[in-house]
Design a protein around this motif. Structure first.
Motif, PDB file in Angstrom:
ATOM      1  N   UNK A 299       0.830  -1.198   0.000  1.00 28.01           N
ATOM      2  CA  UNK A 299       0.000   0.000   0.000  1.00 28.01           C
ATOM      3  C   UNK A 299       0.870   1.255   0.000  1.00 28.01           C
ATOM      4  N   UNK A 300       0.239   2.381  -0.331  1.00 27.79           N
ATOM      5  CA  UNK A 300       0.947   3.654  -0.267  1.00 27.79           C
ATOM      6  C   UNK A 300       1.402   3.956   1.158  1.00 27.79           C
ATOM      7  N   UNK A 301       0.556   3.628   2.139  1.00 26.78           N
ATOM      8  CA  UNK A 301       0.937   3.875   3.533  1.00 26.78           C
ATOM      9  C   UNK A 301       2.180   3.060   3.901  1.00 26.78           C
ATOM     10  N   UNK A 302       2.193   1.773   3.501  1.00 26.81           N
ATOM     11  CA  UNK A 302       3.346   0.929   3.825  1.00 26.81           C
ATOM     12  C   UNK A 302       4.602   1.406   3.113  1.00 26.81           C
ATOM     13  N   UNK A 303       4.461   1.809   1.862  1.00 25.04           N
ATOM     14  CA  UNK A 303       5.622   2.289   1.119  1.00 25.04           C
ATOM     15  C   UNK A 303       6.150   3.583   1.736  1.00 25.04           C
ATOM     16  N   UNK A 304       5.262   4.436   2.183  1.00 20.94           N
ATOM     17  CA  UNK A 304       5.680   5.667   2.851  1.00 20.94           C
ATOM     18  C   UNK A 304       6.477   5.339   4.111  1.00 20.94           C
ATOM     19  N   UNK A 305       6.014   4.390   4.892  1.00 19.48           N
ATOM     20  CA  UNK A 305       6.730   3.998   6.103  1.00 19.48           C
ATOM     21  C   UNK A 305       8.093   3.410   5.776  1.00 19.48           C
TER      22      UNK A 305
ATOM     23  N   UNK B  51      14.644  -5.533  -9.365  1.00 18.05           N
ATOM     24  CA  UNK B  51      13.200  -5.350  -9.206  1.00 18.05           C
ATOM     25  C   UNK B  51      12.744  -6.008  -7.911  1.00 18.05           C
ATOM     26  N   UNK B  52      13.046  -5.360  -6.793  1.00 17.62           N
ATOM     27  CA  UNK B  52      12.708  -5.865  -5.467  1.00 17.62           C
ATOM     28  C   UNK B  52      12.178  -4.733  -4.612  1.00 17.62           C
ATOM     29  N   UNK B  53      11.411  -5.092  -3.580  1.00 22.20           N
ATOM     30  CA  UNK B  53      10.836  -4.081  -2.716  1.00 22.20           C
ATOM     31  C   UNK B  53      11.914  -3.254  -2.021  1.00 22.20           C
ATOM     32  N   UNK B  54      13.016  -3.881  -1.631  1.00 22.41           N
ATOM     33  CA  UNK B  54      14.087  -3.144  -0.985  1.00 22.41           C
ATOM     34  C   UNK B  54      14.660  -2.061  -1.878  1.00 22.41           C
ATOM     35  N   UNK B  55      14.773  -2.334  -3.165  1.00 21.15           N
ATOM     36  CA  UNK B  55      15.252  -1.321  -4.110  1.00 21.15           C
ATOM     37  C   UNK B  55      14.315  -0.128  -4.135  1.00 21.15           C
ATOM     38  N   UNK B  56      13.021  -0.405  -4.203  1.00 23.26           N
ATOM     39  CA  UNK B  56      12.032   0.670  -4.261  1.00 23.26           C
ATOM     40  C   UNK B  56      12.059   1.491  -2.970  1.00 23.26           C
ATOM     41  N   UNK B  57      12.137   0.801  -1.822  1.00 18.77           N
ATOM     42  CA  UNK B  57      12.184   1.509  -0.543  1.00 18.77           C
ATOM     43  C   UNK B  57      13.397   2.427  -0.466  1.00 18.77           C
ATOM     44  N   UNK B  58      14.544   1.958  -0.955  1.00 13.74           N
ATOM     45  CA  UNK B  58      15.755   2.776  -0.919  1.00 13.74           C
ATOM     46  C   UNK B  58      15.632   3.991  -1.828  1.00 13.74           C
ATOM     47  N   UNK B  59      15.103   3.801  -3.032  1.00 15.73           N
ATOM     48  CA  UNK B  59      14.980   4.917  -3.973  1.00 15.73           C
ATOM     49  C   UNK B  59      13.988   5.951  -3.444  1.00 15.73           C
ATOM     50  N   UNK B  60      12.859   5.489  -2.897  1.00 13.98           N
ATOM     51  CA  UNK B  60      11.879   6.408  -2.319  1.00 13.98           C
ATOM     52  C   UNK B  60      12.481   7.127  -1.117  1.00 13.98           C
ATOM     53  N   UNK B  61      13.143   6.380  -0.232  1.00 15.40           N
ATOM     54  CA  UNK B  61      13.743   6.988   0.949  1.00 15.40           C
ATOM     55  C   UNK B  61      14.822   7.989   0.612  1.00 15.40           C
ATOM     56  N   UNK B  62      15.653   7.667  -0.365  1.00 11.55           N
ATOM     57  CA  UNK B  62      16.691   8.610  -0.788  1.00 11.55           C
ATOM     58  C   UNK B  62      16.072   9.907  -1.295  1.00 11.55           C
ATOM     59  N   UNK B  63      14.982   9.779  -2.072  1.00 15.27           N
ATOM     60  CA  UNK B  63      14.310  10.974  -2.595  1.00 15.27           C
ATOM     61  C   UNK B  63      13.746  11.819  -1.463  1.00 15.27           C
ATOM     62  N   UNK B  64      13.159  11.176  -0.458  1.00 16.16           N
ATOM     63  CA  UNK B  64      12.603  11.912   0.677  1.00 16.16           C
ATOM     64  C   UNK B  64      13.698  12.615   1.472  1.00 16.16           C
ATOM     65  N   UNK B  65      14.868  11.985   1.560  1.00 11.91           N
ATOM     66  CA  UNK B  65      15.992  12.551   2.300  1.00 11.91           C
ATOM     67  C   UNK B  65      16.685  13.657   1.524  1.00 11.91           C
ATOM     68  N   UNK B  66      16.529  13.658   0.199  1.00 13.61           N
ATOM     69  CA  UNK B  66      17.248  14.609  -0.634  1.00 13.61           C
ATOM     70  C   UNK B  66      18.623  14.122  -1.020  1.00 13.61           C
ATOM     71  N   UNK B  67      18.841  12.800  -0.905  1.00 18.67           N
ATOM     72  CA  UNK B  67      20.110  12.185  -1.285  1.00 18.67           C
ATOM     73  C   UNK B  67      19.939  11.542  -2.659  1.00 18.67           C
ATOM     74  N   UNK B  68      20.568  12.062  -3.700  1.00 19.62           N
ATOM     75  CA  UNK B  68      20.363  11.512  -5.042  1.00 19.62           C
ATOM     76  C   UNK B  68      20.818  10.066  -5.150  1.00 19.62           C
ATOM     77  N   UNK B  69      19.993   9.254  -5.799  1.00 20.29           N
ATOM     78  CA  UNK B  69      20.331   7.857  -6.039  1.00 20.29           C
ATOM     79  C   UNK B  69      21.159   7.726  -7.314  1.00 20.29           C
ATOM     80  N   UNK B  70      22.107   6.806  -7.276  1.00 17.86           N
ATOM     81  CA  UNK B  70      22.880   6.435  -8.463  1.00 17.86           C
ATOM     82  C   UNK B  70      22.503   4.997  -8.782  1.00 17.86           C
TER      83      UNK B  70
END
Length: 489
Positions: free
Chosen positions: A25-31, A57-76
């Motif tokens: 869910x969006x809520x879980x991904x946000x967390x 293509x894994x949930x951990x990858x998505x969580x890291x990319x979303x989290x990096x964006x929220x933190x303002x740390x650009x993903x490579x």
């Protein structure tokens, strides 16, 4: 401008990602994203620090990319198939604070310091994350040039937000859509459009770990409404649909089919229309510009047309001196574009940035096109050294450099040759050192070790010498003629 990722948690229990039989869910991904951002911040990562992520293509990858964006740390994003030489260059050039992977054990032999992504859905509740500025870097995407090693294109939050919003309007893309998606997560089409674009729009994403025609058709039957794919994928979907009419009917449920990364041949357009009931909407862009032209969901779609420029972009054709040309069906010129989708420059390469952009902010793409009443028609490259194969862009120079690392190769040249499945296949011409001709398979494996496997030559010709002009430049048109003649024998 809104943050690139608006409040995901506000969308509550609505499905964001379908992956491996599970709904996130969006809520879980946000967390998950916020917990990752807090963990990175607690370890000293700050806004602006780069974080490399193996793009599986894994949930951990998505969580890291979303989290990096929220933190303002650009993903490579790191292509999981990167060769040893490319990986070393990207890590050296981007100097990330951390290298992360959803499944770190799979990459420890290549990056021993890789760390796992902790799927912690309980944020620690520390200080609130500062909202990134629109002009802060969101990604550093490494793109193949025509010569030399890959360059890191800096993509900002503003770039991505403007592009997704414009495409959502062009494609009628809303929160009611479910995107079926099997593209890799290390380039614009799969990462910015497919993954993060879905989250910005508020739609759902069915993410397939790998492309398989039957899986795509099954996902479309299971509620899918849109498909993003490249011509090679469409070619295989058509072949599958012709052999399996039931799966063809499943894919025909799609509201919109989008194709990009290379031109879709007329033959494939016609076969897709016959099997799936609609012509695909083609789009055009580069890593440095994101998507700048797109056929609309309610507009004309025709082979060879990539649609009109997105609103808010200034696109023009120029001659070899970069002087503007009048638009017209028979007027061909290089595409130059200015506007909010154009990147912030190449990381550590101000010289390359100055060469690609002028003082007005126009980026010169190297693509030759005509502008018609119905949209832009791309006809080719100014140079012959950027090869579009299987949805990827490969610089001939980097393949040539890899070939020259083989001890039995004295000289090498690489071209792209037409290929029904791949769009273009990579063809290499090599001159043996001291007459010791290497086996073509040996050279192919050599390139696949140093670079990503899709960059390996599909055909290798061992020749006595390379044709050159008086200035010593390899005459690649002559090589193309040799390759064409060999293919028809």
């Amino acid at each position: 401008m809104d943050p690139f990722l608006p409040s995901l948690g506000a969308r509550a229990s609505r499905t964001a990602i379908r992956l491996g039989g599970a709904n996130v869910s969006y809520r879980d991904l946000d967390r998950l994203g916020r917990a990752h951002a807090e963990r990175m911040r607690s370890e000293g990562v700050r806004a602006g620090d780069r974080i490399a992520v193996w793009a599986t293509a894994e949930l951990g990858t998505i969580a890291a990319i979303v989290g990096n964006a929220l933190l303002g740390a650009p993903s490579v994003p790191l292509n999981p198939a990167l060769g040893a030489g490319e990986l070393a260059h990207v890590l050296r050039d981007s100097a990330p604070r951390a290298v992360l992977a959803a499944s770190p054990d799979a990459f420890r032999d290549r990056t021993p310091d890789v760390r796992g992504v902790a799927l912690d859905d309980q944020p620690r509740g520390g200080a609130a994350l500062a909202e990134p500025h629109p002009d802060d870097a969101l990604f550093v995407l490494y793109t193949s040039g025509t010569t030399g090693p890959p360059k890191g294109a800096i993509i900002t939050h503003r770039n991505a937000a403007f592009d997704v919003d414009a495409l959502a309007e062009a494609w009628g893309w809303t929160e009611e859509d479910v995107l079926v998606h099997a593209l890799p997560l290390f380039h614009v089409h799969g990462l910015i459009l497919g993954l993060l674009g879905t989250l910005r729009v508020g739609a759902a994403l069915t993410l397939l770990p790998r492309f398989a025609p039957d899986a795509v058709c099954a996902a479309m039957e299971n509620g899918g409404t849109m498909l993003f794919a490249v011509p090679t994928m469409y070619h295989r979907l058509v072949e599958h649909g012709e052999a399996s009419p039931e799966d063809a009917r499943r894919l025909a449920r799609a509201r919109l089919l989008v194709s990009g990364s290379a031109a879709l041949p007329v033959r494939e357009h016609d076969r897709i229309t016959r099997l799936f009931g609609q012509r695909p909407a083609e789009r055009y862009g580069l890593t440095e510009t994101l998507i700048i032209c797109a056929a609309r969901h309610d507009g004309p779609r025709a082979p060879g047309l990539v649609g009109p420029p997105l609103p808010g972009l200034d696109l023009r054709l120029v001659d070899d001196e970069r002087r503007p040309l009048a638009a017209g069906e028979d007027v061909l010129g290089e595409v130059a574009v200015k506007g909010p989708t154009v990147f912030a420059g190449y990381l550590n390469r101000p010289d390359a940035t100055r060469a690609a952009m002028d003082d007005e902010g126009f980026f010169y793409t190297g693509d030759i096109a005509a502008m018609t009443a119905d949209g832009v028609r791309i006809v080719g490259r100014r140079a012959t050294d950027l090869i579009k194969t299987g949805g990827y862009k490969v610089g001939a120079g980097e393949v040539e450099a890899a070939l020259l690392e083989h001890p039995s190769v004295r000289d090498a040249a690489v071209i792209g040759a037409p290929d029904e499945d791949l769009g273009e296949r990579i063809v290499a011409f090599v001159v043996a050192r001291d007459g010791a001709a290497p086996e073509p398979r040996e050279l192919t494996e050599h390139v696949a070790h140093l670079l990503a496997p899709h960059k390996r030559p599909r055909t290798v010709h061992v020749v006595a010498d390379l044709p050159r002009n008086a200035m010593g430049k390899v005459l690649k048109k002559e090589l193309a003629a040799i390759a064409s003649a060999a293919a028809t024998r």
